[in-house]
Design an enzyme around this catalytic site. Structure first.
Site, PDB file in Angstrom:
ATOM      1  N   LYS A  22    -119.598  25.246  34.100  1.00  9.26           N
ATOM      2  CA  LYS A  22    -119.017  25.810  32.750  1.00  9.26           C
ATOM      3  C   LYS A  22    -119.723  25.139  31.710  1.00  9.26           C
ATOM      4  CE  LYS A  22    -115.225  24.106  30.970  1.00  9.26           C
ATOM      5  NZ  LYS A  22    -115.127  23.466  29.860  1.00  9.26           N
ATOM      6  N   ASN A  23    -119.938  23.729  31.824  1.00  8.54           N
ATOM      7  CA  ASN A  23    -120.434  22.966  30.595  1.00  8.54           C
ATOM      8  C   ASN A  23    -121.916  23.233  30.499  1.00  8.54           C
ATOM      9  OD1 ASN A  23    -117.803  22.519  30.153  1.00  8.54           O
ATOM     10  ND2 ASN A  23    -117.911  20.254  30.692  1.00  8.54           N
ATOM     11  N   CYS A 126    -109.361  21.634  24.075  1.00 11.14           N
ATOM     12  CA  CYS A 126    -108.509  20.738  24.739  1.00 11.14           C
ATOM     13  C   CYS A 126    -107.706  19.743  24.056  1.00 11.14           C
ATOM     14  CB  CYS A 126    -108.904  20.218  25.942  1.00 11.14           C
ATOM     15  SG  CYS A 126    -109.123  21.407  27.488  1.00 11.14           S
ATOM     16  N   ARG A 131    -111.443  14.388  18.551  1.00 10.99           N
ATOM     17  CA  ARG A 131    -112.510  15.167  18.572  1.00 10.99           C
ATOM     18  C   ARG A 131    -113.246  15.750  17.578  1.00 10.99           C
ATOM     19  NH1 ARG A 131    -112.015  18.875  23.741  1.00 10.99           N
ATOM     20  NH2 ARG A 131    -114.416  18.445  24.062  1.00 10.99           N
ATOM     21  N   ASP A 316    -114.244  13.724  33.044  1.00  8.04           N
ATOM     22  CA  ASP A 316    -113.778  14.973  33.439  1.00  8.04           C
ATOM     23  C   ASP A 316    -113.176  15.067  34.683  1.00  8.04           C
ATOM     24  OD1 ASP A 316    -114.316  16.249  30.901  1.00  8.04           O
ATOM     25  OD2 ASP A 316    -116.052  17.311  31.685  1.00  8.04           O
ATOM     26  N   ARG A 408    -109.520  28.278  32.341  1.00  4.98           N
ATOM     27  CA  ARG A 408    -110.763  27.960  31.523  1.00  4.98           C
ATOM     28  C   ARG A 408    -111.994  27.587  32.490  1.00  4.98           C
ATOM     29  NH1 ARG A 408    -109.318  24.404  26.724  1.00  4.98           N
ATOM     30  NH2 ARG A 408    -111.757  24.779  26.451  1.00  4.98           N
TER      31      ARG A 408
HETATM   32  C1  EPZ Z   1    -118.213  17.688  26.414  1.00  5.87           C
HETATM   33  O1  EPZ Z   1    -117.286  17.581  25.264  1.00  5.87           O
HETATM   34  C2  EPZ Z   1    -117.549  18.475  27.665  1.00  5.87           C
HETATM   35  N1  EPZ Z   1    -117.282  19.758  26.901  1.00  5.87           N
HETATM   36  C3  EPZ Z   1    -116.207  17.731  27.808  1.00  5.87           C
HETATM   37  O2  EPZ Z   1    -115.629  18.533  28.925  1.00  5.87           O
HETATM   38  C4  EPZ Z   1    -116.407  16.439  28.154  1.00  5.87           C
HETATM   39  O3  EPZ Z   1    -115.275  15.917  28.739  1.00  5.87           O
HETATM   40  C5  EPZ Z   1    -117.050  15.726  27.170  1.00  5.87           C
HETATM   41  O4  EPZ Z   1    -118.286  16.290  26.801  1.00  5.87           O
HETATM   42  C6  EPZ Z   1    -117.504  14.433  27.680  1.00  5.87           C
HETATM   43  O5  EPZ Z   1    -118.342  14.422  28.783  1.00  5.87           O
HETATM   44  C7  EPZ Z   1    -118.366  20.967  27.158  1.00  5.87           C
HETATM   45  O6  EPZ Z   1    -119.416  20.525  27.446  1.00  5.87           O
HETATM   46  C8  EPZ Z   1    -118.150  22.130  26.726  1.00  5.87           C
HETATM   47  P1  EPZ Z   1    -118.342  14.530  23.213  1.00  5.87           P
HETATM   48  P2  EPZ Z   1    -117.676  17.329  23.761  1.00  5.87           P
HETATM   49  O7  EPZ Z   1    -118.863  14.889  22.142  1.00  5.87           O
HETATM   50  O8  EPZ Z   1    -119.255  17.620  23.674  1.00  5.87           O
HETATM   51  C9  EPZ Z   1    -116.983  11.503  20.020  1.00  5.87           C
HETATM   52  C10 EPZ Z   1    -114.096  19.882  29.846  1.00  5.87           C
HETATM   53  O9  EPZ Z   1    -112.905  19.503  30.457  1.00  5.87           O
HETATM   54  N2  EPZ Z   1    -117.464  12.557  19.088  1.00  5.87           N
HETATM   55  O10 EPZ Z   1    -119.466  13.895  24.387  1.00  5.87           O
HETATM   56  O11 EPZ Z   1    -116.842  17.723  22.910  1.00  5.87           O
HETATM   57  C11 EPZ Z   1    -115.814  12.120  20.803  1.00  5.87           C
HETATM   58  O12 EPZ Z   1    -114.641  12.265  19.921  1.00  5.87           O
HETATM   59  C12 EPZ Z   1    -114.394  19.327  28.727  1.00  5.87           C
HETATM   60  O13 EPZ Z   1    -114.817  20.474  30.471  1.00  5.87           O
HETATM   61  C13 EPZ Z   1    -117.440  12.043  17.767  1.00  5.87           C
HETATM   62  O14 EPZ Z   1    -117.116  10.998  17.283  1.00  5.87           O
HETATM   63  O15 EPZ Z   1    -117.683  15.576  23.816  1.00  5.87           O
HETATM   64  C14 EPZ Z   1    -115.630  11.458  22.025  1.00  5.87           C
HETATM   65  O16 EPZ Z   1    -115.038  10.360  21.865  1.00  5.87           O
HETATM   66  C15 EPZ Z   1    -113.460  18.587  27.988  1.00  5.87           C
HETATM   67  N3  EPZ Z   1    -117.906  12.803  16.842  1.00  5.87           N
HETATM   68  C16 EPZ Z   1    -117.145  11.340  22.234  1.00  5.87           C
HETATM   69  O17 EPZ Z   1    -117.939  11.434  20.966  1.00  5.87           O
HETATM   70  C17 EPZ Z   1    -118.474  14.098  16.980  1.00  5.87           C
HETATM   71  O18 EPZ Z   1    -119.238  14.654  16.273  1.00  5.87           O
HETATM   72  C18 EPZ Z   1    -117.807  11.902  23.390  1.00  5.87           C
HETATM   73  O19 EPZ Z   1    -117.421  13.434  22.918  1.00  5.87           O
HETATM   74  C19 EPZ Z   1    -118.646  14.638  18.475  1.00  5.87           C
HETATM   75  C20 EPZ Z   1    -118.100  13.591  19.308  1.00  5.87           C
END
Ligand code: EPZ
Length: 429
Positions: A22-23, A126, A131, A316, A408
Site C-alpha cells: 500500500k505505502n 489515522c 502528524r 507499522d 484501508r
Molecule cells: C508513513 O507515514 C506511512 N504512510 C505510515 O504508515 C508509517 O507509519 C510512517 O510513514 C512511518 O513509517 C504511508 O506511507 C502512506 P512520517 P508518514 O512522515 O509519511 C514527523 C500505515 O499504517 N513529521 O515518516 O505520514 C511525524 O509526526 C501508515 O500504513 C513531522 O514532524 O510518516 C512522525 O513523528 C500509518 N513533520 C515522523 O515525522 C512532517 O512534516 C515520521 O512520520 C512530517 C512528519
C-alpha cells in the site's frame, strides 16, 4: 457497519499470498501526475485507500483503467492500473477527500511542479499522533514554491517553475522524502535530499521515477540526488511486496502456532522484524517461493523492541508485535519512537485479557497464559489488525468492530486467514 467475527484457538497452516505494498502503491499512483503519458502500475493491491486515491486523482483529471483482478478474486497477482494524466483539469484537492487519507496530501508537489499551482486541504489520516506537514511545506519552499495557508488549505504557487535545491530534514520522514523525490523529478537542475528516509518504498518510487526519465541516485540511503527533467515520460512498474502485511501474518503464525508460506514475501524488506520474531522462538526460513514461518509447541519468548525508521523495527508492526507479546512467557518492553499516540490498541487488547501498562513512550507487556474473546473496536489500521491477531489466539469469540480501518490496508484479510484454517468471517450490517 461490517464486523469481523473470529473463533480463536486454531493454528494457521497453508499459504498466504503477499499483496503489493500500500505505502508504495499510493506515491506511485501520485507519480502519474508528473507526466502527460501513461503510467502503468502492476501488482497494485485492492484496498480502500487505493480506491480513494483513484477517486482523488480522477478529480484532478487522471484517467484510470483498472484490469487484472476483481474484488474477491483469489489469484496472487494484484490489479493493474493504467493512469493517464494527459490534462490536469483541477489543481484543488478538497477537504472532504484529503481528510480521509493523509497520503493524498502528497499530490501537492506533483501538481505544483506540473502546473505551477496547487490548492490542497491540510490532511487527516489515522489518529496516531499530531502528524504535522511542516517538512512537506519546507520541501515546496526549498524548491521555489510560494506557500500560503488559508482556511485549512495550503495554496502553493510557482509561476516561474521549480528548481532543484538542497533539502535537509531535521528528522526522518517517509512522506516528506516521497514528496521531495516526486517534486524534484520535475524541477530544473539537481536536488539533494539529506537525512532521507531509507524505507524500501522510497527506493520503489525512485525506480519508477528513473523509468520515467528522472535521474535518481542514492535512493535507499540517507542522501538522494535527483536530476529533474522538464518533462517525464510514461513507464511500466510493478509495486514491491508489502513488508507490513508480511510481518503481520508472520506474527499471526507466531501467535497461533502452525506453518505458513508467505508467498512472494522478501526477507530483505523486513530483516529487523524477522530477527525479532526469531528471538521469540518462531522459525523463519527463506525459500524460492517466499518466507516460511512456523512455530510448534514451544512458548513465546518475550523480546524488547524499539520502533525506528528503516532499517529498524517498523512502527507499522508495533501493535501486531504487542499482541504477540501479550501471550509471551514473561515481560517485554515495547518503545514507540515514531508517533506519540500509537498505543490506542492497548485498551482494546486489555479487553481480550492482555496485561499491558504504559510508561510514556514505552508499553510494558506482561505475558498472560490465555486471552479470552471479547468485542473490540478498531481504532486505526495497524491497531485493528493487532486485535485480529489477538482474536486468533483467544479462547471463544472475538468481534472486531469498525472494520473499515482494516480495509484501508489489508487485502482479503479474512479469506487469506480462513484459507489457512482460521475461523474468521465478515459480518455485514
Ligand atoms: C508513513 O507515514 C506511512 N504512510 C505510515 O504508515 C508509517 O507509519 C510512517 O510513514 C512511518 O513509517 C504511508 O506511507 C502512506 P512520517 P508518514 O512522515 O509519511 C514527523 C500505515 O499504517 N513529521 O515518516 O505520514 C511525524 O509526526 C501508515 O500504513 C513531522 O514532524 O510518516 C512522525 O513523528 C500509518 N513533520 C515522523 O515525522 C512532517 O512534516 C515520521 O512520520 C512530517 C512528519
Amino acid at each position: 457497519m461490517d464486523r469481523i467475527r473470529i473463533h480463536g484457538g486454531r493454528a494457521l497452516n497453508g499459504t498466504i499470498p503477499i499483496s503489493g505494498a500500500k505505502n508504495a502503491a499510493l506515491p506511485l499512483m501520485i507519480a502519474s501526475l508528473l507526466t502527460e503519458e501513461k503510467l502503468i502500475l502492476d501488482n497494485v493491491p485492492r484496498l480502500a485507500d487505493v480506491g480513494l486515491l483513484q477517486y482523488i486523482l480522477g478529480n484532478h483529471g487522471v484517467d484510470i483503467m483498472v484490469s487484472g483482478k476483481r474484488a474477491g478474486d483469489e489469484e496472487n497477482a494484484g490489479q493493474t492500473l493504467e493512469l493517464s494524466a494527459k490534462n490536469i483539469v483541477d489543481t484543488t484537492a478538497p477537504y472532504h477527500l484529503v481528510s480521509k487519507m493523509r497520503a493524498s496530501f502528497w499530490v501537492i508537489g506533483p501538481l505544483l511542479a506540473r502546473t505551477g499551482e496547487a490548492k490542497v486541504s491540510l490532511p487527516g489520516g489515522c489518529a496516531i499522533g499530531t502528524r504535522p506537514v511542516d517538512f512537506h511545506l519546507d520541501v515546496l519552499r526549498s524548491l521555489g514554491g510560494e506557500i500560503e495557508i488559508s482556511e485549512g488549505y495550503v495554496i502553493a504557487k510557482a509561476k516561474k517553475g521549480l528548481r532543484g535545491a538542497k533539502i535537509s530534514f531535521p528528522k526522518v520522514s517517509v512522506g516528506a522524502t516521497h514528496a521531495a523525490l516526486l517534486t524534484a523529478s520535475l524541477a530544473k537542475g539537481e536536488a539533494v535530499i539529506e537525512n532521507a528516509a531509507r524505507e524500501p518504498e522510497i527506493k520503489d518510487v525512485a525506480d519508477c521515477l528513473t523509468a520515467m526519465g528522472a535521474k535518481v541516485e542514492g535512493a535507499g540511503t540517507s542522501t538522494i540526488r535527483i536530476q529533474g527533467r522538464d518533462k517525464l515520460n510514461g513507464a511500466r512498474h510493478a509495486v514491491l511486496p508489502d513488508r507490513i502485511e508480511t510481518g503481520t501474518y508472520a506474527m499471526a503464525v507466531a501467535m497461533t502456532g502452525g506453518d505458513v508460506m508467505l508467498a512472494g514475501a522478501r526477507e530483505e524488506l523486513l530483516v529487523a522484524a524477522l530477527d525479532t520474531l526469531r528471538g521469540t522462538g518462531t522459525k523463519v526460513t527463506v525459500t524460492n517461493e517466499g518466507l516460511r514461518v512456523s512455530r510448534n509447541g514451544a512458548g513465546i519468548v518475550p523480546v524488547d523492541v524499539t520502533t525506528e525508521p528503516f532499517p529498524g523495527f517498523p512502527t507499522d508492526l508495533q501493535a501486531q508485535f504487542m499482541a504477540l507479546m501479550s501471550r509471551a512467557k514473561g515481560t517485554s518492553r515495547i518503545r514507540e519512537t515514531i508517533f506519540e499516540n500509537r498505543f490506542m490498541h492497548v485498551q482494546e487488547l486489555a479487553r481480550l485479557g492482555a496485561n499491558i501498562s504504559l510508561d510514556g513512550e514505552t508499553a510494558i507487556v506482561q505475558g498472560v497464559e490465555k486471552l479470552k474473546g471479547a468485542p473490540v473496536m478498531a481504532t486505526d489500521l495497524r491497531a485493528s489488525v493487532s486485535l485480529v491477531i489477538g482474536g486468533l489466539a483467544a479462547e471463544g469469540e472475538t468481534t472486531v468492530h469498525r472494520v473499515y480501518h482494516l480495509d484501508r490496508g489489508f487485502e482479503r484479510l479474512e479469506q487469506k486467514l480462513a484459507r489457512c484454517g482460521a475461523s474468521i468471517e465478515r459480518v455485514s450490517g
